[in-house]
Design an enzyme around this catalytic site. Sequence first.
Site, short mmCIF file in Angstrom:
data_model
loop_
_atom_site.label_atom_id
_atom_site.label_comp_id
_atom_site.label_asym_id
_atom_site.label_seq_id
_atom_site.Cartn_x
_atom_site.Cartn_y
_atom_site.Cartn_z
N ARG A 21 0.83 -1.22 0.00
CA ARG A 21 0.00 0.00 0.00
C ARG A 21 0.85 1.26 0.00
NH1 ARG A 21 -1.54 2.80 4.17
NH2 ARG A 21 -1.63 1.07 5.64
N TYR A 58 -13.47 13.09 -19.86
CA TYR A 58 -13.87 11.72 -19.58
C TYR A 58 -15.01 11.75 -18.55
CZ TYR A 58 -13.93 7.23 -17.29
OH TYR A 58 -14.36 6.07 -16.73
N ASP A 110 -4.81 15.43 -18.38
CA ASP A 110 -5.00 13.99 -18.53
C ASP A 110 -4.43 13.65 -19.91
OD1 ASP A 110 -5.98 11.48 -19.28
OD2 ASP A 110 -7.74 11.65 -17.98
N LYS A 130 -5.20 2.02 -20.46
CA LYS A 130 -5.31 2.24 -21.91
C LYS A 130 -3.96 2.00 -22.58
CE LYS A 130 -9.27 3.95 -20.38
NZ LYS A 130 -10.13 3.09 -19.65
N1 PLP Z 1 -9.02 9.34 -18.23
C1 PLP Z 1 -9.49 9.04 -19.44
C2 PLP Z 1 -9.22 9.97 -20.58
C3 PLP Z 1 -10.23 7.88 -19.64
O1 PLP Z 1 -10.72 7.60 -20.86
C4 PLP Z 1 -10.49 7.01 -18.54
C5 PLP Z 1 -11.27 5.78 -18.68
O2 PLP Z 1 -11.84 5.50 -19.72
C6 PLP Z 1 -9.98 7.38 -17.29
C7 PLP Z 1 -9.23 8.54 -17.17
C8 PLP Z 1 -10.23 6.53 -16.07
O3 PLP Z 1 -9.37 5.43 -16.08
P1 PLP Z 1 -9.66 4.04 -15.34
O4 PLP Z 1 -10.83 3.41 -16.02
O5 PLP Z 1 -8.37 3.29 -15.52
O6 PLP Z 1 -9.95 4.33 -13.91
#
Ligand code: PLP
Length: 384
Positions: free
Chosen positions: A51, A105, A177, A202
Amino acid sequence: MSSNDIRLATKLVHAGEIRPGVLGAVSLPIFQSAMFEYAGAAHYHDIKYIRLNNTPNHAVLHAKLAALENAEAALVAASGMAAITTGLLSVLKAGDRILAQESLYGGTHDFFTAHLGAFGIACDFLDIDDPASWPSRVRPGTKAVYVETISNPLMQVPDLEAVVGFARAHGLVSIIDNTFASPVNFRPAEHGFDLSFHSATKYLNGHSDIVGGAVIGRADLVEAALLKLDTLGGSMDPHACFLLHRGLKTLALRVGFQNGSALRIARFLAGHAAVARVNYPGLEDHPGHARAARLFDGFGGMLSFELKGGVEAAERFMKAVKLPIIAPSLGSVETLMTRPATTSHLGMSAEDRKRIGIADGLIRLSVGVEATEDLIRDFDEALR
Ligand code: PLP
């Protein structure tokens, strides 16, 4: 060779690795041990414990991810949302405000609109296309500004240089992001961003078999996120670390191929009579094309499009294609297709989706590593 001379493809394989390898192993083994023998740690955060994000599997990933974005430090987390929520809660405290792009997102948008308030933190949205209006949105307590390199699902490319300039002028922490671009196409620290977040689920991992996240950027901010993650507990398991580590080594090969394939598919769709609109920064008519061409090393593997027949046509098309897998998520070796109104942006109200421009019939495509010709033939047949 100084580390600045080393290219990203080489860093993916070699940066941060323990050499010589453990007992001669070429790949780092999985240290699947919750705790390690006490070795005289002077601080709580130095006690070796999963952790506390400090097993050898974590440490190697932290060094490699920082090297990839030419940033000072990095941290992995149990999911993209763990990285985003923990990272934000380490920057913001009760009474603070954050400015954000509105087309985000869905999970992040939901965190901003439905959850931050409970921590006494407010979110104000920006008109991302109008940088001149941003200063008027700064209020007492505004601490940070948040954007996505390529927004989900409309593939907008905000004026990223203006975001950094605006943040500096107003003393804000600039956060991005960078999931859709990946470090292959854009490295936020090189452009002055303070923090970059990733869903490592991803492109970074790339094989649809783990969820993970990353926080990359200024050492002091990553350290604050680490201390917060140690407490909130959204740590990545060593087995997931191992898979992410393995997936990362081919990131440049995968994303380089996906950049080229997505561009060809976007051009094919844009030229097809049944297609109403294609969102892809590599197309010359995309509003952010010139900026993306200047700032990115590639336009990415993600695109979205609308068919002339709206939702009904989208549903028929998605049933007719043979190669893409109909699944939310993205950035994998398989081509994935989804209708954001029913998946990633289902949590957003229909009015919000409409205002932002996310049509119910919008299809999002994550181009995999299959042969481009096979995908185009499949799409052509399905459109017919
Ligand atoms: N940021 C983006 C641009 C995303 O497309 C996603 C999920 O689709 C996330 C963050 C969140 O990621 P996670 O599903 O790994 O928690």
